[in-house]
Scaffold this motif. Structure first.
Motif, short mmCIF file in Angstrom:
data_model
loop_
_atom_site.label_atom_id
_atom_site.label_comp_id
_atom_site.label_asym_id
_atom_site.label_seq_id
_atom_site.Cartn_x
_atom_site.Cartn_y
_atom_site.Cartn_z
N VAL A 29 -9.22 -6.10 15.78
CA VAL A 29 -9.37 -7.06 14.78
C VAL A 29 -10.24 -6.60 13.68
O VAL A 29 -11.16 -5.61 13.88
CB VAL A 29 -10.35 -8.20 15.34
N VAL A 30 -9.72 -6.89 12.27
CA VAL A 30 -10.62 -6.19 11.40
C VAL A 30 -10.94 -7.33 10.22
O VAL A 30 -10.25 -8.27 10.05
CB VAL A 30 -9.75 -4.85 10.83
N GLY A 31 -11.94 -7.17 9.58
CA GLY A 31 -12.22 -8.02 8.36
C GLY A 31 -12.25 -7.23 7.04
O GLY A 31 -12.18 -6.08 7.08
N ALA A 32 -12.59 -7.87 5.90
CA ALA A 32 -12.41 -7.39 4.73
C ALA A 32 -13.19 -8.13 3.86
O ALA A 32 -13.12 -9.40 3.81
CB ALA A 32 -10.80 -7.17 4.20
N GLY A 33 -13.95 -7.52 2.90
CA GLY A 33 -14.79 -8.08 1.68
C GLY A 33 -13.74 -8.33 0.45
O GLY A 33 -12.86 -7.63 0.19
N ILE A 34 -14.21 -9.66 -0.01
CA ILE A 34 -13.64 -9.95 -1.21
C ILE A 34 -14.67 -10.29 -2.28
O ILE A 34 -16.00 -10.41 -1.96
CB ILE A 34 -12.40 -11.33 -1.15
N ASN A 35 -14.17 -10.56 -3.60
CA ASN A 35 -15.36 -11.11 -4.53
C ASN A 35 -14.73 -12.10 -5.29
O ASN A 35 -13.66 -12.71 -5.01
CB ASN A 35 -15.46 -9.91 -5.71
N THR A 36 -15.54 -12.72 -6.20
CA THR A 36 -15.07 -14.10 -6.60
C THR A 36 -14.43 -14.17 -7.85
O THR A 36 -14.59 -15.02 -8.75
CB THR A 36 -16.56 -14.85 -7.15
N ARG A 37 -14.00 -12.77 -8.27
CA ARG A 37 -13.06 -12.58 -9.50
C ARG A 37 -11.87 -12.48 -9.27
O ARG A 37 -10.70 -13.43 -9.70
CB ARG A 37 -13.59 -11.22 -10.29
N ASP A 38 -11.33 -11.54 -8.37
CA ASP A 38 -9.87 -11.23 -8.11
C ASP A 38 -9.25 -11.74 -7.03
O ASP A 38 -8.12 -11.30 -6.52
CB ASP A 38 -9.55 -9.90 -8.61
N TYR A 39 -10.01 -13.09 -6.53
CA TYR A 39 -9.30 -13.25 -5.03
C TYR A 39 -7.75 -13.72 -5.15
O TYR A 39 -7.18 -13.46 -4.12
CB TYR A 39 -10.14 -14.50 -4.59
N ALA A 40 -7.31 -14.36 -6.27
CA ALA A 40 -5.94 -14.59 -6.41
C ALA A 40 -4.94 -13.48 -5.99
O ALA A 40 -3.88 -13.71 -5.69
CB ALA A 40 -5.86 -15.33 -7.65
N GLN A 41 -5.35 -12.31 -6.35
CA GLN A 41 -4.64 -11.14 -6.24
C GLN A 41 -4.99 -10.53 -4.89
O GLN A 41 -4.18 -10.12 -4.10
CB GLN A 41 -4.58 -10.04 -7.20
N ARG A 42 -6.14 -10.35 -4.66
CA ARG A 42 -6.87 -9.63 -3.41
C ARG A 42 -6.68 -10.21 -1.99
O ARG A 42 -6.11 -9.62 -1.36
CB ARG A 42 -8.49 -9.32 -3.65
N VAL A 43 -6.87 -11.53 -2.20
CA VAL A 43 -6.49 -12.38 -0.72
C VAL A 43 -5.31 -12.20 -0.26
O VAL A 43 -4.95 -11.79 0.74
CB VAL A 43 -6.96 -13.63 -0.71
N PRO A 44 -4.17 -12.58 -1.01
CA PRO A 44 -2.75 -12.44 -0.55
C PRO A 44 -2.51 -10.99 0.06
O PRO A 44 -1.77 -10.78 0.82
CB PRO A 44 -1.99 -12.73 -1.85
N ALA A 45 -2.71 -9.89 -0.73
CA ALA A 45 -2.61 -8.48 -0.34
C ALA A 45 -3.24 -8.19 0.96
O ALA A 45 -2.36 -7.59 1.96
CB ALA A 45 -3.06 -7.51 -1.39
N LEU A 46 -4.42 -8.74 1.16
CA LEU A 46 -5.22 -8.49 2.34
C LEU A 46 -4.41 -9.32 3.67
O LEU A 46 -4.34 -8.78 4.71
CB LEU A 46 -6.73 -8.65 2.39
N VAL A 47 -4.08 -10.50 3.32
CA VAL A 47 -3.48 -11.21 4.27
C VAL A 47 -2.09 -10.69 4.71
O VAL A 47 -1.77 -10.46 5.81
CB VAL A 47 -3.19 -12.81 3.79
N GLU A 48 -1.21 -10.31 3.71
CA GLU A 48 0.00 -9.40 3.90
C GLU A 48 -0.33 -8.30 4.84
O GLU A 48 0.35 -7.75 5.62
CB GLU A 48 0.33 -9.01 2.60
N ALA A 49 -1.59 -7.51 4.57
CA ALA A 49 -1.71 -6.30 5.45
C ALA A 49 -2.33 -6.67 6.68
O ALA A 49 -2.65 -5.85 7.61
CB ALA A 49 -3.02 -5.55 4.77
N GLY A 50 -2.48 -8.03 7.02
CA GLY A 50 -2.71 -8.30 8.45
C GLY A 50 -4.37 -8.81 8.84
O GLY A 50 -4.66 -8.74 10.01
N VAL A 51 -5.20 -8.89 7.85
CA VAL A 51 -6.47 -9.00 7.88
C VAL A 51 -6.90 -10.00 8.89
O VAL A 51 -6.16 -11.24 8.75
CB VAL A 51 -7.34 -8.87 6.45
#
Ligand code: IMP
Length: 504
Positions: free
Chosen positions: A234-256
């Protein structure tokens, strides 16, 4: 008129636990440190994501890379890979953790058949690993031609320029197994053939993994390891309040497995917008923590916004100079106590339990027990984890002592301006963190196990066998400054005086 709190805010160092009755059943081996990581509803069978130990690692460049994430998940906790890097790199780190299969190792020491003993020795010095795969193209996934182990050559005897093919164990003489062989079967093959390493290859003979005898044993010894349903860590990842529309999908795709908004100030519209966007696009399937806050108002705001857990702490981090530069923050103990109360009230009102995390300011191991007793469900640590082999920073020798580098996300070195973003600027206008060293502390597994043994022992002294039981039974007292002096060794001359600061 401004609001004035009646009581000063306090830190962990100002509190102690007063022991309670402990029965014969209160032994450290009987203590469970299981704890919820994300919110759940009353009546639900269990929390959808639990940890086996109450520790997560800080969302920092100098702490949470993929190596540390694997080591911590192996102990039962969760790392949050740092977000102050490109989306591609962060997703790649998450992917490396998710594709790491406990017990199966992607070979990190590989050479082509043209390499010499000189190359072998150089690679061994660099990686510290003595098993080297010889593949057709020298890559970790190339066609396997042989294996070089220490017993295959004699330093100062085998010529330095001897080609690896003249002393490696060639593929014809190696025991190998198909890539999908179970770990259990790998172990049987290892024992039956009296070998230390078993390469797993695909149908074309390309190297996929190596299973080491010692790793199999340690995998079996890690009873607490935190795995998802596919048996990945199990792994987590940090995101910020700016680029979430790009960062979140990429992290979800990676299996976070879980995200956390990394910000120095969580009581803000930016956080509710970020959580809102995630809920709109993923509903409840993507878990996201938020923070940091230091009072009940901040907690309620984030809980209502839909956070899966809430992080507490402003200004208490070891590398943090926020209080000095901005004059904001709150003593960590006071903040945890108030937010824990708010969490319990929120649970009563809504039936939703939103776990809380005490982030920063843990100096001694017993501070973890205090944070839990005060109501935290788990703690986030930066300095603590930065000291271990697996943190991503350099180990350096200073005045004869080994140190690891450790720097704040708000330092000029990290330049994580998104963490301090107030909507306008796109650069760090002033520093809120420092660049420092922490004493090197060896492998994470040893450190964490020692720390948690202490936590469990104290819990037993309080008559508790679980974190909720500790929270019910704990008796806490504020200590005077003179009794703090009394608490250390005093009025004696120590034989082996070592620096008393910065221990685990
Ligand atoms: P530590 O465990 O006391 O070292 O604190 C780690 C925590 O400090 C992190 O989880 C962050 O919340 C916080 N932090 C990280 N970098 C900075 C910084 O540069 N300034 C202020 N706080 C920071």
């Amino acid at each position: 008129m401004a609001y004035f709190y009646e009581e000063p805010s306090r830190t962990f160092g100002e509190y102690l636990l007063v022991p309670g009755y402990s029965s014969a059943e209160n032994v450290p081996t009987a203590v469970s440190l299981k704890t919820p990581l994300v919110k759940y509803r009353k009546g639900e069978e269990s929390c959808p994501l639990q940890m086996n130990i109450p520790m997560i690692s800080a969302i920092m460049q100098s702490v949470s890379g993929d190596k540390l994430a694997i080591a911590l998940a192996r102990q039962g906790g969760v790392s949050f890979i740092y977000g102050s890097q490109s989306i591609e790199n962060e997703a790649a780190m998450v992917r490396r953790v998710k594709s790491f299969k406990a017990g199966y190792v992607v070979s990190d020491s590989n050479l082509a058949p043209t390499a010499t003993l000189h190359d072998v020795l150089e690679l061994k010095a660099r990686t510290g690993h003595s098993t080297i795969a010889i593949t057709a193209d020298g890559t970790p996934g190339g066609k396997l031609l042989g294996i070089v182990a220490s017993r295959d050559y004699r330093v100062n005897h085998t010529p330095d320029d001897a080609c690896v093919t003249t002393f490696m164990t060639p593929i014809e003489k190696l025991v190998t197994a198909p890539e999908n062989t179970s770990l259990h079967d790998c172990n049987n093959i290892i024992w039956d053939n009296k070998i230390n390493t078993l390469p797993l290859v695909d149908a074309e003979g390309n190297l996929k993994y190596i299973v080491f005898r010692k790793d199999y044993d340690s995998h079996k010894a890690n009873v607490n390891e935190l795995l998802d349903k596919n048996k990945s860590y199990v792994v987590g990842a940090g995101i910020n309040t700016r680029d979430y529309a790009q960062r979140v999908p990429a992290l979800v795709e990676a299996g976070v497995d879980v995200l956390c908004i990394d910000s120095s100030e969580g009581y803000s519209e930016w956080q509710s917008r970020t959580i809102g966007w995630i809920r709109e696009h993923y509903g409840d399937t993507v878990k996201v923590g938020a923070g940091n806050v230091v009072d009940a108002e901040g907690f309620r705001f984030l809980a209502k916004a839909g956070a899966d857990f809430v992080k507490i702490g402003i200004g208490g981090g070891s590398i943090c100079i926020t209080r000095e530069t901005k004059g904001i923050g709150r003593g960590q103990a006071t903040a945890v106590i108030e937010v824990a109360k708010a969490r319990d009230e929120y649970f009563k009102e809504t039936g939703i339990y939103v776990p809380i995390c005490s982030d920063g300011g843990i100096v001694h191991d017993y501070h973890i027990t205090l944070a839990l007793a005060m109501g935290a469900d788990f703690v986030m640590l930066g300095r603590y984890f930065a000291r271990f082999d697996e943190s991503p920073t350099n180990k350096v020798r200073i005045n004869g002592q080994y140190m690891k580098e450790y720097w704040g996300e708000g330092s000029n070195r990290a330049r994580n301006w998104q963490r301090y973003d107030l909507g306008g600027s796109t650069k760090l206008s002033f520093e809120e963190g420092v660049d420092s060293y922490v004493p090197y502390a060896g492998p994470l597994a040893d450190g964490v196990q020692t720390t948690l043994y202490k936590v469990k022992s104290t819990m037993c002294n309080c008559g508790a066998l679980s974190i909720p039981e500790l929270q019910q039974k704990a008796k806490l007292t504020v200590v005077s400054s003179t009794s703090i002096v009394e608490g250390g060794s005093h009025d004696v001359v120590l034989k082996n005086a070592t620096p008393s600061i910065m221990n685990g």
